[in-house]
Design an enzyme around this catalytic site. Structure first.
Site, PDB file in Angstrom:
ATOM      1  CB  CYS A 110      -9.317  -2.922  21.662  1.00 27.25           C
ATOM      2  SG  CYS A 110     -10.057  -2.159  23.119  1.00 27.25           S
ATOM      3  CG  HIS A 144     -13.699  -2.412  20.361  1.00 31.04           C
ATOM      4  ND1 HIS A 144     -12.845  -3.405  20.769  1.00 31.04           N
ATOM      5  CD2 HIS A 144     -13.606  -2.378  19.002  1.00 31.04           C
ATOM      6  CE1 HIS A 144     -12.283  -3.970  19.716  1.00 31.04           C
ATOM      7  NE2 HIS A 144     -12.719  -3.357  18.632  1.00 31.04           N
ATOM      8  CG  HIS A 192     -10.682  -4.480  15.611  1.00 32.02           C
ATOM      9  ND1 HIS A 192     -11.892  -4.627  16.248  1.00 32.02           N
ATOM     10  CD2 HIS A 192     -10.714  -5.393  14.589  1.00 32.02           C
ATOM     11  CE1 HIS A 192     -12.619  -5.552  15.655  1.00 32.02           C
ATOM     12  NE2 HIS A 192     -11.925  -6.040  14.650  1.00 32.02           N
TER      13      HIS A 192
END
Length: 347
Positions: free
Chosen positions: A261, A309, A321
């Site tokens: 990420c 994240h 993402h």
């Protein structure tokens, strides 16, 4: 007569039995019968195996492992950033140490020469030298020179002491930096091993089959072309991130073939000339924090209380993402996720 007695003795000896043997056999027989009766009276119950976990339980375990993998991955990325800084500091400390030791050696050599000179010129007392001198003026010149040498020697000795202390500090700093690097490397190895083991579990046949039967949550990833409003660097970064759709998530990766990420975020902004660290913790502090109502394409959106994240906002409640192990770069809604905040890196 003797023979008859012997035969009688033999016969008597043949039929004689020890008094204990017969009762012992009877006892053994009774014991055997009792044991058999007990065995027959105990009901036979088959051993019950542990119940197999349900698909729901297995799916929950996988989700938990995915969260743990991503959390560990960002900790791993953070340690890699620390390692870069520590290595630079260690290199700088080593250079300082080398320069300090070179300076110390030079000053030590100079101090030795001055000491030798003082020893050679300071043999007799000055008073005796003055009274016995044929030329008082010449003596005064030499005395002035000797005094200057002694003054300089004192300064050099003072500088030598300072140089030695500086070298000692530099040596201690270098050792400390090297020790810090070694500790970080060890921690990285530990985290790498943990992540690898978790990924192996998640990708095992058991969980693959269970998730296949239960149905993987979410929709199948497909490439989606969304119009991105804006012409600034943030919008450009978002547009480029969309071109990376369907590339696999790999923990610790920063492109060009795969990403995690924070690696996708770093690569997208690097593309527009902005350097970001490969770590959500540092990306969180790399720009200006904004409210959810202020978000626009290119802003970073963070999730979970530990910020493990991150995605790139696209507008309309959507982001691009790199989700997790086994998945690919894709667009997704920011809803139904534990939203932590947003950061603006550029206009």
């Amino acid at each position: 007569m003797k023979r008859t007695l012997n035969r009688g003795r033999t016969s008597a000896g043949k039929h004689a039995r020890p008094p204990e043997r017969a009762p012992l056999r009877r006892r053994l027989g009774v014991a055997s019968f009792t044991a058999a009766a007990l065995l027959l009276s105990v009901p036979t119950v088959p051993a019950s195996a542990d119940p197999k976990p349900s698909l729901k339980d297995l799916a929950a375990r996988v989700e938990k492992m995915h969260v743990e993998i991503e959390t560990l991955t960002e900790q791993y990325n953070g340690q890699r950033e620390k390692l870069k800084t520590a290595k630079k500091a260690a290199e700088a400390a080593q250079k300082t140490l080398t320069a300090s030791e070179t300076d110390l050696a030079a000053k030590r050599a100079k101090a030795v020469l001055l000491a030798q000179n003082a020893y050679i010129t300071g043999g007799l007392s000055r008073a005796l030298a003055f009274t016995s001198s044929q030329d008082p003026g010449n003596f005064l010149d030499r005395a002035a020179t000797t005094f200057a040498i002694e003054q300089r020697q004192g300064e050099e000795l003072n500088q030598l002491t300072k140089a030695r202390k500086a070298a000692e500090r530099a040596r201690a700093s270098a050792r400390s930096r090297i020790s810090e690097v070694e500790k970080i490397v060890k921690d990285l190895d530990t985290k790498r091993d943990k992540i690898s083991k978790l990924v192996a579990k998640v990708e095992s046949n058991l969980f693959r089959r269970a998730l296949g039967e239960a149905g993987r949550p979410g929709t199948r990833a497909t490439r989606v072309n969304l119009p991105i409003a804006g012409s600034g660097k943030a919008a450009q970064a978002a547009r480029w991130a969309l071109t990376q759709q369907l590339k696999p998530y790999v923990w610790g990766a920063e492109g060009p073939g795969s990403y995690d990420c924070s690696g996708l975020v770093m690569a997208a902004y690097q593309r527009v000339g902005i350097s970001l660290p490969h770590y959500t913790g540092n990306q969180w502090t790399a720009g200006r924090h904004i409210s959810r109502d202020e978000m626009r394409p290119g802003d970073l959106v963070f999730f979970y209380s530990d910020l493990h994240h991150v995605g790139i906002y696209l507008g309309g409640g959507m982001m691009v993402h790199a989700p997790r192990t086994g998945d690919v770069v894709r667009i997704a809604s920011i809803e139904r996720r534990p939203f932590a905040g947003a950061v603006r890196i550029a206009d």
